[in-house]
Design a protein around this motif. Sequence first.
Motif, PDB file in Angstrom:
ATOM      1  N   ILE A  23       0.715  -1.204   0.119  1.00 51.10           N
ATOM      2  CA  ILE A  23      -0.090  -0.115  -0.028  1.00 51.10           C
ATOM      3  C   ILE A  23       0.826   1.122  -0.048  1.00 51.10           C
ATOM      4  O   ILE A  23       0.638   2.271  -1.017  1.00 51.10           O
ATOM      5  N   PRO A  24       1.924   1.439   0.941  1.00 50.83           N
ATOM      6  CA  PRO A  24       2.758   2.665   0.874  1.00 50.83           C
ATOM      7  C   PRO A  24       3.470   2.704  -0.588  1.00 50.83           C
ATOM      8  O   PRO A  24       3.535   3.649  -1.308  1.00 50.83           O
ATOM      9  N   MET A  25       4.057   1.352  -1.198  1.00 55.56           N
ATOM     10  CA  MET A  25       4.702   1.577  -2.498  1.00 55.56           C
ATOM     11  C   MET A  25       3.753   1.919  -3.453  1.00 55.56           C
ATOM     12  O   MET A  25       4.219   2.854  -4.391  1.00 55.56           O
ATOM     13  N   ALA A  26       2.221   1.704  -3.203  1.00 55.15           N
ATOM     14  CA  ALA A  26       1.549   1.929  -4.480  1.00 55.15           C
ATOM     15  C   ALA A  26       1.097   3.639  -4.505  1.00 55.15           C
ATOM     16  O   ALA A  26       1.166   4.069  -5.527  1.00 55.15           O
ATOM     17  N   ASN A  27       1.271   4.001  -3.342  1.00 55.78           N
ATOM     18  CA  ASN A  27       1.162   5.488  -3.037  1.00 55.78           C
ATOM     19  C   ASN A  27       2.275   6.271  -3.653  1.00 55.78           C
ATOM     20  O   ASN A  27       1.958   7.620  -4.099  1.00 55.78           O
TER      21      ASN A  27
END
Length: 322
Positions: free
Chosen positions: A277-281
């Motif tokens: 999730i952080p990486m997708a952001n």
Amino acid sequence: MLRIDPFLVKLLVVVLLASLLPARGGAADLLGWLTTFAIALLFFMHGARLSREAIVSGMTHWRLHVVIFSMTFLLFPLLGVLGAPLTSAYLTPELQSGLLFLCCLPATVQSAIAFTSMARGNVPAAVCSASASSLLGVFVTPALAGLLLLDSGSQGDGFHYDTIGKIMLQLLLPFVAGHLSRPWTGAWMARRNASLKLLDQGTILLVVYTAFSAAVIDGLWARTPIEALVAVVIISMVLLALVMGIGMGLGRLMGFSLEDRITLLFCGSKKSLATGIPMANILFASHAVGSIVLPLMVFHQIQLIVCAVIAGAYARRPQLRP
């Protein structure tokens, strides 16, 4: 008895909140800056928790680690690409990109180790593999995602290779700094593990709210039919079953012990929500992140339920006496 992961319930509540009350204007800008700081802090803590001793103790079993990493970063993407012509017929373009992004992610750390321990597998090897997978993912996931998404014809849903620089700055630099700080911060973090877990989850919830707010404002639910969501569930179950089946077959083919096959099963079949999730952001345009992480959220819950059942079955096997 199966139970829903409490953290998934929190995720669903945050998604509902973002759907009804999305952040707009100045509030959205403030959340964007706060999210950037929170992600950097999250990866600093990941680095500070990475034990060199645990990694060294498990490194000797290199054949097992090669197979696990091959499942995580080769088998998953291969299945995603081979299945794309079929899955794209049932998924929206954004969900299809999310499925491919899911296939590029590293393995989980905490749950992979926990299930391996519960099933009486090779825990030192699981610690080594899961920790190394998390570190490799900082490099490998952006490259794989760029390759798969740009080649899929979706233009990557806002993915650009210049975001790799942001990955290095926002994820890798804090991760390395955290790991180098272990002599001063490691013991402090170990004593406050429960509190830091809440901080981990709070960061993920913040990123999800920010991402889904932007996606809802951009019309996420208007362009995501219920049939596509059902398809995500079915495809996730099939994908997990294929990877687990292939993993167990490879374990037997390589002549691994039962303990090593258990480690292979739980470390090679899981994908990290905390990293994804952080990486997708960072990797994707803000309006696309909500759709991109939906398949990951679905797969996360399915893998927890399935792995809990399998680990419980292994845990009930007779204990061999020396």
